[in-house]
Design a protein around this motif. Structure first.
Motif, mmCIF file in Angstrom:
data_model
loop_
_atom_site.group_PDB
_atom_site.id
_atom_site.type_symbol
_atom_site.label_atom_id
_atom_site.label_comp_id
_atom_site.label_asym_id
_atom_site.label_seq_id
_atom_site.Cartn_x
_atom_site.Cartn_y
_atom_site.Cartn_z
ATOM 1 N N VAL A 112 46.499 55.393 30.599
ATOM 2 C CA VAL A 112 46.072 54.199 29.883
ATOM 3 C C VAL A 112 45.750 53.089 30.879
ATOM 4 C CG1 VAL A 112 48.403 53.237 29.624
ATOM 5 C CG2 VAL A 112 46.608 52.615 27.983
ATOM 6 N N THR A 113 44.711 52.341 30.569
ATOM 7 C CA THR A 113 44.353 51.164 31.354
ATOM 8 C C THR A 113 44.760 49.929 30.567
ATOM 9 O OG1 THR A 113 42.558 52.128 32.615
ATOM 10 C CG2 THR A 113 42.356 49.804 32.077
ATOM 11 N N ASP A 135 55.261 45.275 28.789
ATOM 12 C CA ASP A 135 55.724 46.068 27.636
ATOM 13 C C ASP A 135 54.869 47.311 27.405
ATOM 14 O OD1 ASP A 135 57.851 44.382 27.295
ATOM 15 O OD2 ASP A 135 56.918 43.202 25.695
ATOM 16 N N PRO A 136 53.559 47.172 27.296
ATOM 17 C CA PRO A 136 52.776 48.403 27.104
ATOM 18 C C PRO A 136 52.887 49.362 28.289
ATOM 19 C CG PRO A 136 51.336 46.474 27.326
ATOM 20 C CD PRO A 136 52.720 45.961 27.210
ATOM 21 N N LEU A 146 54.585 54.711 30.006
ATOM 22 C CA LEU A 146 55.333 55.604 30.895
ATOM 23 C C LEU A 146 56.370 56.393 30.099
ATOM 24 C CD1 LEU A 146 55.798 53.155 33.910
ATOM 25 C CD2 LEU A 146 54.286 55.158 33.814
ATOM 26 N N ASP A 147 56.999 55.723 29.180
ATOM 27 C CA ASP A 147 58.006 56.408 28.363
ATOM 28 C C ASP A 147 57.397 57.529 27.522
ATOM 29 O OD1 ASP A 147 60.373 55.228 29.153
ATOM 30 O OD2 ASP A 147 60.160 53.524 27.776
ATOM 31 N N HIS A 148 56.128 57.395 27.223
ATOM 32 C CA HIS A 148 55.465 58.437 26.436
ATOM 33 C C HIS A 148 54.692 59.417 27.305
ATOM 34 C CE1 HIS A 148 56.592 55.823 23.139
ATOM 35 N NE2 HIS A 148 56.292 56.818 22.298
ATOM 36 N N GLY A 149 54.875 59.293 28.641
ATOM 37 C CA GLY A 149 54.290 60.306 29.529
ATOM 38 C C GLY A 149 52.884 60.012 30.002
ATOM 39 N N PHE A 150 52.431 58.785 29.814
ATOM 40 C CA PHE A 150 51.067 58.453 30.238
ATOM 41 C C PHE A 150 51.081 57.702 31.578
ATOM 42 C CE2 PHE A 150 50.870 58.419 25.485
ATOM 43 C CZ PHE A 150 50.132 59.583 25.358
ATOM 44 N N THR A 199 60.133 58.315 35.933
ATOM 45 C CA THR A 199 59.223 59.228 35.217
ATOM 46 C C THR A 199 58.382 60.069 36.170
ATOM 47 O OG1 THR A 199 57.521 57.521 35.171
ATOM 48 C CG2 THR A 199 58.995 57.652 33.260
ATOM 49 N N GLY A 200 58.241 59.618 37.397
ATOM 50 C CA GLY A 200 57.389 60.353 38.336
ATOM 51 C C GLY A 200 55.907 60.229 38.027
ATOM 52 N N LEU A 201 55.547 59.251 37.198
ATOM 53 C CA LEU A 201 54.136 59.089 36.844
ATOM 54 C C LEU A 201 53.429 58.159 37.832
ATOM 55 C CD1 LEU A 201 54.735 58.829 33.003
ATOM 56 C CD2 LEU A 201 53.650 60.748 34.200
ATOM 57 N N LEU A 202 52.128 58.107 37.715
ATOM 58 C CA LEU A 202 51.312 57.315 38.649
ATOM 59 C C LEU A 202 50.947 55.958 38.056
ATOM 60 C CD1 LEU A 202 48.572 59.754 40.014
ATOM 61 C CD2 LEU A 202 50.535 58.821 41.257
ATOM 62 N N LEU A 203 50.818 54.966 38.933
ATOM 63 C CA LEU A 203 50.302 53.667 38.530
ATOM 64 C C LEU A 203 49.322 53.176 39.582
ATOM 65 C CD1 LEU A 203 51.994 50.590 37.002
ATOM 66 C CD2 LEU A 203 50.793 50.324 39.187
#
Lengths: 384, 384, 384, 384
Positions: free
Chosen positions: A83-84, A94-95, A100-104, A129-133
């Protein structure tokens, strides 16, 4: 994975500025497609915008919460990958956390959050989460800027001594926030913009650019901030003196009341043997200066450029690239990295060259420190 | 009085830099002739130089004391009218005072003296004798600078808010003073140069230019000065934040370790409705910026320029003038004023537009204040 | 019709130059998607390229003939709407005619065909089918160029007297065609490039730009063409003197042996009261000159620009656009017009502002005439 | 000989343009003094001017004939050494011949005479008398131009292929000659200016500059000349295609109706490996371009410049010189050569680098040929 990456969007309705920039940048390279969005707090604006972007009505959401929840339930082959977030500063954190909590994965406009605390918390969430930003500090996306960074990295100029970075704009010379101008309105409002005005909006860009090119870290800051327009609640002009971790000295000038200036980001860095100058409004030229030979006009797209600059260039010499291509470089490197990650491959080092949460935290620290220094006439230096 | 004005010179031997500049500037307009001099502390250098300048041997003196004494005794139709002092800073005051005591007007290079006290004392001497003094702050001699001053004076841009003045040079990036370089040697030596290095040599020019164009006065200064070259005794780099008497803010950057820079004096001043930008290396262009219409490229020599700029221009548009002509403007205005005075006439207002002892005192104050502010980490603002 | 327009492509494999540019330009605005292609004469290259562009294998074709035939049989909701032809010049005409015969609109790179006869024939086919064709004379896509055109159109400068248009490049200074360079190879080969080299490749751009901005038509041409590199079969340099239908005079300079130049398209046009200057390498600035007031730096993205320039601009002032955005303007205007046509609506006048078959014919005439004039030392002027 | 050289002047009254330039240029270096003159055909203007130049009344003459006769009879220690002729073109030849006949060296403004025949005859007179003549083709006096010449001479760029020289002005865009403007009046009058207008006045400068820098000779010329202003008797605009003796091609553009241009002399020369670009309005920069490395910004006054450039430079880097210093370089080299001759010494080679009668003849040939070519539509090439 032989498909485009799927992007959702929070903010970026058809009347917004930076959202449109993000879409242009994301689509250009044919690596990313928009699949869903919540483009406005007004559902009807969001729906109308989605239609303009050729989205099916059921992928245009009334709230970002609804979006993350519903998208997360879609089959892997349909749902968005990242998501952007292109809302005003106060509506970043918040978003982002919910995404991230939803895996995006997340792309976010700068400054990363409203407060330093949020930025630090966001980093914890990313680690968890190990996700990217990716953070869109666009000026670090220009190939000539990357060339400058590379030349300092490899030591062409010796130790860095002096950094002059400036970002003059003139668009807030009058009290535009009283005229209904949407951009001026939220950017001068502490509730939506944060504790800094000019320094948050553009000073952060200048500071990021300085640390990005030099590889140095600011250690002390002295500043003088001003709100020139009567009634304006946040700074619209400021100068900061900087000290860096290697002993170099710097000056950072940011202004939104430099009447007649457009978006004149410029940086000069001097080492022992020479230095560089880069001005964003003519972005394809990097001036390289020497103590003992002629100044060189180093140009993007030419054969002598370094690999990192070439990787971030789309056209041959003399076919000018601009702001959108610099922006697109962040999206491209982010998407190359993300795709590698999704394919279980190791990203190439040059793909990792996009601003991230660390840059975001650094930016929030800058805002904190420059504001602390900028209004206190009794304290000369604030440690960074 | 139908003859050229007669100039004597202290300093300016054939191996000196600024003395040669003064002669070029003085002779160009055919208003001044060199009639005598003491060009060096070494009598043989002085004599050899005098010969190169086509002076008779008996008008070339071994000491300035001898020169003033002997010239004062020459008949009115022969003796010099004024003396130009182009020695290093420490040797400005004594010959200036002695010249005035012997009835000679004075042209002097900046900074006016070694200390503020000397400058104040020199003013007293001038008041006492009623003689003239011109200080060669050359950058105020450019017609485009005078045009800028005029436009702020007449209110084109509204109240001034922000001043950015900079003077980067790179020639002291290495320890040139250890190589026998005469210019570097005295300029980095506190005994001959005074308490500031870079700030005295070029910072004073930048400060003068800022106050000259804006008509404002600095009221507070904060600074960070550095000597980057190990063993160098005086600052070779510095940044100062300025506050002006109308509430405007400023920044002044001066450096002699900006490796690869030549002599890049530049000033930008922003008012409520627009502003100006002028860069000395392309001196015939004044950029005039507006919030609501295109930036204008205002050019010396064209018909639309103001009277004060025209008075200080010799060539039509597109025939570039430069540093020597700016320098010559100071000599020309000084000589027009002096000639009027000698003829018992009232000088025209535009003739009086040359830097004088008040500018000299202001410069010495700047040196005092920037040095006081520049090394004290505990005090943010020094009153000016 | 609420969907993106569907583009097919002939040529533009992953190793091609101009095909990549077309895709970047086409995708940026999110109005067009690539649905099929025949990207190379080598089927394996075509398939590999299609995969990189995320196409399903069954929409990647071995020949363009196969593509047009099969696509024409797909249901209306699936098949492509238009085809972009980005092959070398000799392979423009046949696929363009076949596309039109199968009901597909066409975008084509310049010069439109190999010969003038083909161009005329293509126009007949377009008239017959009623389909659209866009020709990518990219320099006419820049907003500052459109601003220039608009200002001459509305008469700001009076009657036009003099046009100076130039296009120097240096990339063919050595015999690159012998080194395996694909671009150099076909562009210097009369069989694939046509009767002109430099004049066909870039002289046509310069000529188009001159007629586009001025609204004038060339009536006579005198020229001197040269192939400086021994063994090169086509001109790599040339100068032409031009006469226009209103009595204005012009000069056109095109070179590919201007060693050290990148892509330095530049045009100056002078009328009775003033004129313009535009240089493609700094494309966001239009210099507007006057006989009696300062030259103006007119900048894209600012509020004072004309509507036609604004329509072709994506970013605010100081956020530079470049070559890809200019290219994208042609695609955007073409797609706006095409979408209107498909929806049975009247396109807005500014949407029709893209080069078409008439410009293509004009370009082929230019090639014919400049070659006729360029080698004949006995005939000074060739009628146009 | 330990004295200044003594200059007389024909023309150059206090209301003239080029005479004032000559005086500024002659006096600057303190090598030349004005001792006499006939400044106008009106004796009272001549006398008034002489007074402004601080001459005694008996050295201000009513006619140039009287001046040459009387000066020739003065003792060697008093009389003038050379005369500067700054009258309109038609009044160059007669005083020049008479000066030479009376033993005076000559400095003369360009074009050297009214006709080619006069120029050839003047050369014979010079050969006969053995006296010196300098022609003030000022643009060849710039140090950056000399640097360019030197670099081609020593072969940095390989064989020259293309020359683009241009000289656009806008000051004759309206019919200024009808308004009483003295400069416009004689320059557009064939009786006083000669057979060419724009091409004689400024085209000759452009042509000289091209041959000076390249060391090439024009062998053929094709041209198109125009008088755009109704009723104007001489060309006010023209383009010429050139062919050079080594096979290089060129284009020369000169215009006085390029509305909004000041004095935009510019030259580009391309060889096999690179080339140069120089623009007179920013004269201290020489752009040096290469096929394989960055364009270099070569700057006057810096240590890497060649000896010939240094010899013609007065100030260090970043202290801009201009038109008057370029003009003064001609006077300085002429006076160094003349002084050596008067002292019976051999002048150093770099002192001989000033335009002379050969350049003058070449200029008159250019005028003849460009006019012959410029109006004849039936003949493409005129041999030079």
């Amino acid at each position: 994975m032989n498909r485009k990456l799927r992007m959702g969007m929070v903010g970026g309705g058809s009347d917004a500025f930076i959202g449109a920039i993000h879409r242009l940048a994301a689509f250009m390279d044919n690596q990313i497609e928009l699949v869903c969005g919540c483009f406005s707090v007004h559902p009807e604006v969001s729906q109308a915008s989605g239609k303009l972007y050729y989205l099916p009505a059921d992928r245009v959401y009334d709230t970002y919460q609804e979006m993350f929840e519903k998208e997360a339930k879609l089959p892997e082959g349909d749902r968005m990958d990242f998501v952007t977030i292109v809302t005003p500063n106060f509506a970043h954190y918040d978003p982002a956390v919910m995404a991230l909590d939803h895996g995006f994965h997340v792309v976010i406009d700068k400054p990363i959050t409203l407060t330093l605390e949020q930025a630090v918390s966001l980093k914890e969430k990313l680690d968890e989460t190990g996700l990217l930003l990716a953070l869109t500090h666009v000026y670090a996306g220009y190939p000539a800027v990357k060339e400058a960074k590379e030349r300092f990295r490899r030591g062409d100029f010796g130790e860095i001594r002096k950094v002059i970075v400036e970002y003059p704009q003139g668009w807030l010379s009058a009290k535009l926030e009283d005229t209904g101008n949407k951009q001026a309105s939220w950017r001068t409002d502490p509730k939506r913009s944060g504790k800094a005005g000019c320094m948050g909006d553009i000073g952060t860009h200048a500071h990021h650019l300085a640390e990005y090119i030099t590889g140095l870290k600011t250690t002390q800051i002295s500043a003088d901030l001003t709100a020139f327009i009567p009634g304006r609640q946040l700074d619209d002009d400021g100068t900061a003196m900087l000290r860096f971790n290697n002993g170099a000295k710097g000056v950072l000038i940011a202004s939104q009341i430099a009447a007649g200036e457009e978006n004149a980001v410029k940086i000069r860095v001097y080492g022992e043997k020479g230095g560089i100058e880069w001005a964003q409004q003519e972005p394809n030229t990097l001036w390289v200066k020497w103590t003992d030979k002629p100044t060189e006009m180093v140009r993007t797209g030419l054969g002598y450029m370094s690999d990192i600059a070439k990787h971030n260039t789309r056209t041959p010499g003399g076919h000018p690239e601009g702001y959108l291509e610099a922006f697109a470089n962040i999206y491209r490197n982010f998407s190359l990295t993300l795709r590698a990650r999704m394919n279980g491959e190791e990203p190439q080092p040059e793909w990792l060259d996009f601003p991230d949460v660390e840059d975001g935290i650094r930016g929030m620290q800058f805002i904190d420190k420059v504001v602390e220094a900028g209004y206190d006439d009794s304290k000369k230096w604030v440690d960074f």
